[in-house]
Design an enzyme around this catalytic site. Structure first.
Site, PDB file in Angstrom:
ATOM      1  N   ASP A  48      -2.211  -0.802   5.875  1.00 24.52           N
ATOM      2  CA  ASP A  48      -2.505  -0.266   7.209  1.00 24.52           C
ATOM      3  C   ASP A  48      -3.965   0.089   7.425  1.00 24.52           C
ATOM      4  O   ASP A  48      -4.397   0.277   8.556  1.00 24.52           O
ATOM      5  CB  ASP A  48      -1.669   1.001   7.451  1.00 24.52           C
ATOM      6  CG  ASP A  48      -2.147   2.168   6.605  1.00 24.52           C
ATOM      7  OD1 ASP A  48      -2.465   3.230   7.166  1.00 24.52           O
ATOM      8  OD2 ASP A  48      -2.224   2.014   5.371  1.00 24.52           O
ATOM      9  N   ASP A  96       0.851  -1.177   0.000  1.00 22.89           N
ATOM     10  CA  ASP A  96       0.000   0.000   0.000  1.00 22.89           C
ATOM     11  C   ASP A  96       0.896   1.240   0.000  1.00 22.89           C
ATOM     12  O   ASP A  96       2.083   1.154   0.313  1.00 22.89           O
ATOM     13  CB  ASP A  96      -0.896  -0.034   1.245  1.00 22.89           C
ATOM     14  CG  ASP A  96      -1.722   1.227   1.401  1.00 22.89           C
ATOM     15  OD1 ASP A  96      -2.323   1.661   0.404  1.00 22.89           O
ATOM     16  OD2 ASP A  96      -1.761   1.788   2.512  1.00 22.89           O
TER      17      ASP A  96
END
Length: 663
Positions: free
Chosen positions: A547, A343
């Site tokens: 996250d 990410d």
């Protein structure tokens, strides 16, 4: 920028609250598996202490019995159920081996085996329950009620589950959006990090799409519902996490993959060694003793301990260095990954916007310090993340901020204020320059285009109606991001893939900085899952690092998932297989390298254990292996493989892993 001053700070929230999750965590001892495992462990510790202190067997024997019963009844029951289904699993074999060990006086060894299995089952049950808690908590992202607008301008508060396609709802400043829909009227900025992972709120006006569970800024929006509650993006995230968790291929430790045949083989061989000599006239005691000796020396105790100590030692070592690995299975699987998907926001970057550049315009008579001081003074009353970045940059430089008077703001445009008698406007270049002309306007437009082309957010500062300068704001790259990408590329043999919901320009800029070639931007959660499954269908074992809530489905679907600990949402932390507690990216390749060390030690230990078992079994079958010698050989092999596995507890093992990852 930020529209009006409010007492609530809709964008200035801690990460967990910003994710919108109100955790409803299962209490540790609410699970029966945890209660029984704790009782078994406590009884084992007490019995061992009594035994080592020289107390009578009448003192510690009953306590060991409690240990056996508390920790063994559930695995035994599951093993018997499997047996009824014509399947023999290692759980039942472990119980039989533990009872067999106790029957020949090795009560402590059997108790240790029981405790290991009970604790493993309790940890698995706790992980499953906590993941379910976080999935349920995700539903709290969407508000329970919404303000529906009726004909004639009347309002009514209804449950969000009662909203239907075509309804019009009013989203007030600071509220969460109650349904997926499209803006009909109004302008605001919406924090949709939970859905897309974008680090900054996105300006919304008529015609723009909004998502349920995202946080409205300080402008009011009228939104027409386009999806019912069961079909919202948030609802689909919940469904995807549950589906990925349910359909993810069950994984086992290396030795467990052969447990069925081995278990059946040991049981059949034990029965044969007991029954066949009886059929040819052997005495009962001798046959029973030989069969019991065979079962002890052939039992998988040493094999289990050959597997677990290296993995548990690696887990403990990784934990000391900020990598929380949730199980031995995960520790083993980490070393198998051959593809990595990362990410962007909050993973490779810090997830917080920072001022990166100050560009005064020619003719403004302002230098960088003066320009920043005016902009920060005007932005000081605002709660917008961009405003916070400007004010923080001024404070880091030790600038004193003048008082701002007549502060106003307009959603999607910016703020205006009077600072030291000068009218200062700070905001979007596209909005503030749309009616201007002249050399300074042209220079400002060129500077904005240059900054935005590099992936920055451009902020115009206008003084007394004239463009005075440009500020650049961007999410800052983590210090160890480049080195981590380089290490991962060398370790797995291919460059990681960037999967992000952020805009393509920002993603491309970051990819250039860290050396990533494969960039996939503008992804919704289901797109990330699709990308992971595409790689897995190509035969890759994918490690996903993320996250946010929007990363959770991909974390669940991947071969292995790692969450960033400090800013990670509850759902990401619970769904992931491992957590980087201190957000140090460099520990990821080190953990993979440590896992590979552990796997090599497991193979070594299995070879040692297999050699001992083979020698002792052959001795028992073709000769006469005394029971005490068989027990000594069995226990000796257990001690050897156990000590060999504990080598990974040393600091030198982590240093080797770090060096191996850096090569």
């Amino acid at each position: 920028m930020s529209p009006v001053v409010t007492t609530e700070r809709p964008f200035a929230r801690p990460p967990a609250d910003r994710a919108g999750l109100r955790p409803r965590r299962t209490r540790l001892f609410a699970l029966s598996e945890v209660r029984w495992a704790s009782m078994s462990l406590a009884a084992f510790a007490l019995a061992l202490a009594l035994q080592l202190s020289g107390a009578s067997a009448w003192a510690w024997g009953p306590v060991y019995a409690v240990c056996y019963l508390a920790g063994g009844w559930e695995p035994a029951l599951e093993g018997l159920k499997a047996l009824r289904a014509k399947s023999l699993d290692v759980d039942l074999l472990m119980i039989v081996a533990a009872i067999g060990a106790a029957s020949i006086g090795q009560v402590m060894d059997g108790g240790l085996l029981i405790v290991i299995f009970a604790t493993s089952g309790a940890l698995e049950a706790l992980a499953t329950a906590r993941t379910a808690d976080s999935v349920r908590g995700l539903l709290d992202l969407a508000p329970p009620t919404a303000t529906r607008l009726l004909p004639g301008g009347r309002e009514e508060v209804v449950d969000t589950t009662d909203l239907r396609v075509g309804d019009v709802v009013l989203i007030r400043p600071g509220e969460r959006v109650g349904a997926d829909g499209r803006v009909l009227e109004g302008a605001s900025e919406v924090d949709q990090a939970t859905i897309t992972g974008e680090p900054l709120p996105v300006a919304k006006q008529a015609g723009d799409e909004v998502f349920a569970g995202t946080l409205n800024g300080t402008g009011a929006l009228r939104v027409q519902v386009e999806r019912e509650a069961a079909d919202t993006v948030i609802a689909r995230i919940v469904a995807m996490v549950e589906e990925a968790s349910a359909t993810k291929a069950p994984t086992q430790l290396f030795i467990e993959k052969i447990e069925q045949r081995y278990s059946v083989g040991v049981v059949v061989a034990t029965l044969a060694i007991f029954v066949l000599p009886l059929a040819f006239g052997a005495d009962l005691t001798g046959s029973l003793l030989r069969a019991m000796t065979f079962m002890i020396v052939a039992s998988p105790c040493a094999v289990v301990l050959a597997t677990m100590p290296p993995l548990l030692s690696a887990m403990a070592n990784a934990g000391r260095h900020g990598v929380l690995v949730k199980s031995a299975v995960v520790m083993e699987r980490l070393g198998q990954v051959d593809a990595v998907a990362l990410d962007k926001t909050g993973t490779l970057t810090e997830g917080t916007p920072r001022l990166t550049d100050i560009r005064p315009l020619a003719g403004s008579d302002l230098d960088e310090v003066a320009l920043l001081a005016l902009a920060a003074a005007a932005e000081h009353p605002s709660e917008h993340p961009l405003a916070r970045a400007v004010v923080d940059a001024a404070r880091e430089r030790g600038l004193s901020l003048a008082a701002a008077e007549d502060f106003t703001s307009t959603p999607g445009q910016g703020v205006t204020a009077t600072v030291q008698g000068r009218k200062v406007a700070v905001g979007s270049p596209a909005r503030l320059l749309d009616t201007g002309a002249g050399p300074r306007v042209a220079a400002a437009q060129a500077a904005a285009a240059d900054l935005e082309g590099k992936g920055h957010t451009a902020v115009l500062v206008s003084v007394d109606g004239q463009p005075a300068g440009m500020l650049a704001i961007a999410d800052r790259l983590r210090p160890d991001a480049v080195a981590t990408i380089t290490s991962l590329t060398a370790l797995i043999g291919s460059a990681p893939v960037l999967l992000t919901g952020d805009n393509p320009r920002a993603a491309a800029r970051l990819a250039d900085q860290v050396g990533v070639i494969d960039v996939r931007a503008g992804l919704l959660p289901q797109d990330k899952v699709a990308a992971v499954r595409e790689m897995e269908q190509a035969g890759r074992r994918v490690l996903v690092v993320g996250d946010g809530v929007n990363d959770a489905p991909a974390l669940a679907a991947a071969h292995t998932g790692i969450a960033m600990g400090r800013a990670g949402s509850d759902l990401a932390l619970e769904t992931a297989d491992a957590v980087i507690v201190r957000d140090e990216l460099a520990t990821i390749p080190a953990a993979i390298s440590l896992s590979r060390q552990a796997r090599r030690l497991v193979v070594q230990n299995l070879a040692i254990a297999a050699t001992f078992i083979t020698v002792l079994v052959i001795w028992d079958l073709v000769g006469h292996l005394p029971l005490p010698l068989g027990v000594a050989g069995h226990e000796g092999s257990t001690v050897i493989v156990g000590l060999n596995g504990l080598r990974l507890l040393r600091e030198a093992a982590w240093r080797r892993a770090t060096q191996g990852a850096a090569r």
